[in-house]
Motif scaffolding. Structure first.
Motif, PDB file in Angstrom:
ATOM      1  N   ILE A   1       0.854  -1.191   0.000  1.00 14.82           N
ATOM      2  CA  ILE A   1       0.000   0.000   0.000  1.00 14.82           C
ATOM      3  C   ILE A   1       0.886   1.236   0.000  1.00 14.82           C
ATOM      4  CG2 ILE A   1      -1.666   1.326   1.375  1.00 14.82           C
ATOM      5  CD1 ILE A   1      -2.539  -1.362   2.604  1.00 14.82           C
TER       6      ILE A   1
ATOM      7  N   ASP B   1       0.657   5.472   0.578  1.00 15.96           N
ATOM      8  CA  ASP B   1      -0.095   6.646   0.988  1.00 15.96           C
ATOM      9  C   ASP B   1       0.375   7.811   0.131  1.00 15.96           C
ATOM     10  OD1 ASP B   1      -1.405   5.257   3.040  1.00 15.96           O
ATOM     11  OD2 ASP B   1       0.166   5.731   4.496  1.00 15.96           O
TER      12      ASP B   1
ATOM     13  N   THR C   1      -5.054   6.578  -0.438  1.00 17.67           N
ATOM     14  CA  THR C   1      -4.269   5.357  -0.373  1.00 17.67           C
ATOM     15  C   THR C   1      -4.495   4.557  -1.647  1.00 17.67           C
ATOM     16  OG1 THR C   1      -4.457   5.306   2.026  1.00 17.67           O
ATOM     17  CG2 THR C   1      -3.916   3.240   0.967  1.00 17.67           C
TER      18      THR C   1
ATOM     19  N   GLY D   1       2.663   2.625   2.874  1.00 20.81           N
ATOM     20  CA  GLY D   1       1.691   2.751   3.944  1.00 20.81           C
ATOM     21  C   GLY D   1       1.493   1.442   4.690  1.00 20.81           C
TER      22      GLY D   1
END
Length: 163
Positions: A71, A73, A82, A102
């Motif tokens: 992930i 951000d 996100t 993230g």
């Protein structure tokens, strides 16, 4: 930089490319401006969760991410969002943005910039990646060298042996 094919093509295998550490991120360039006549740069980004680049603006190039794993951000003009594996994100030039892995875990993305040029910034600001272990390993190596140098200088000055 890249293995050449006839007529200016490039073919790289898995894990191939010129790699540099910048902060906690590993940038492995697949093609750069020299390969594309300045049109674009493509790099595989392996981002550590510890820190990302501060908010910044690319005045001359667009930046796009195709998320491979994990992930990321993002923030674009103050709007946070996100993106996970399979997502595509385009960050236009002239707009303040930032990005980082993230979820407290590393993440990987294919990052494209057009036109090319970011590779010169990263190469000039970075730490060459000549072995696994990343920036923490490189920092430990530098610290060990500094400690040895300090001890040697202290001995030469007649100071007590430092332990």
């Amino acid at each position: 930089m890249s293995p050449s094919l006839t007529h200016g093509g490039v073919h790289l295998g898995r894990g191939e490319g010129k790699s540099f550490w910048l902060l906690t991120d590993l940038h492995t360039f697949k093609v750069v401006g020299d390969d594309t006549n300045g049109a674009f740069t493509v790099a595989e980004l392996t981002a550590g969760p510890e820190i990302g680049p501060p908010p910044h603006i690319h005045h001359n190039s667009d930046e796009s991410f195709y998320i491979l794993e994990g992930i990321f951000d993002f923030s674009l003009a103050g709007q946070a969002f996100t993106a996970g594996a399979g997502a595509f994100v385009h960050l236009p030039k002239g707009v303040v943005h930032t990005h980082r892995a993230g979820g407290g875990a590393p993440a990987r993305a294919l990052v494209m910039q057009s036109p090319a040029g970011v590779e010169r910034f990263i190469e000039g600001s970075r730490q060459a990646c000549d072995r696994p272990g990343g920036p923490a390993r490189a920092a430990a190596d530098v610290g060990a060298r500094e400690n040895r140098r300090d001890r040697t200088e202290a001995r030469h000055r007649g100071a007590a042996n430092l332990r």
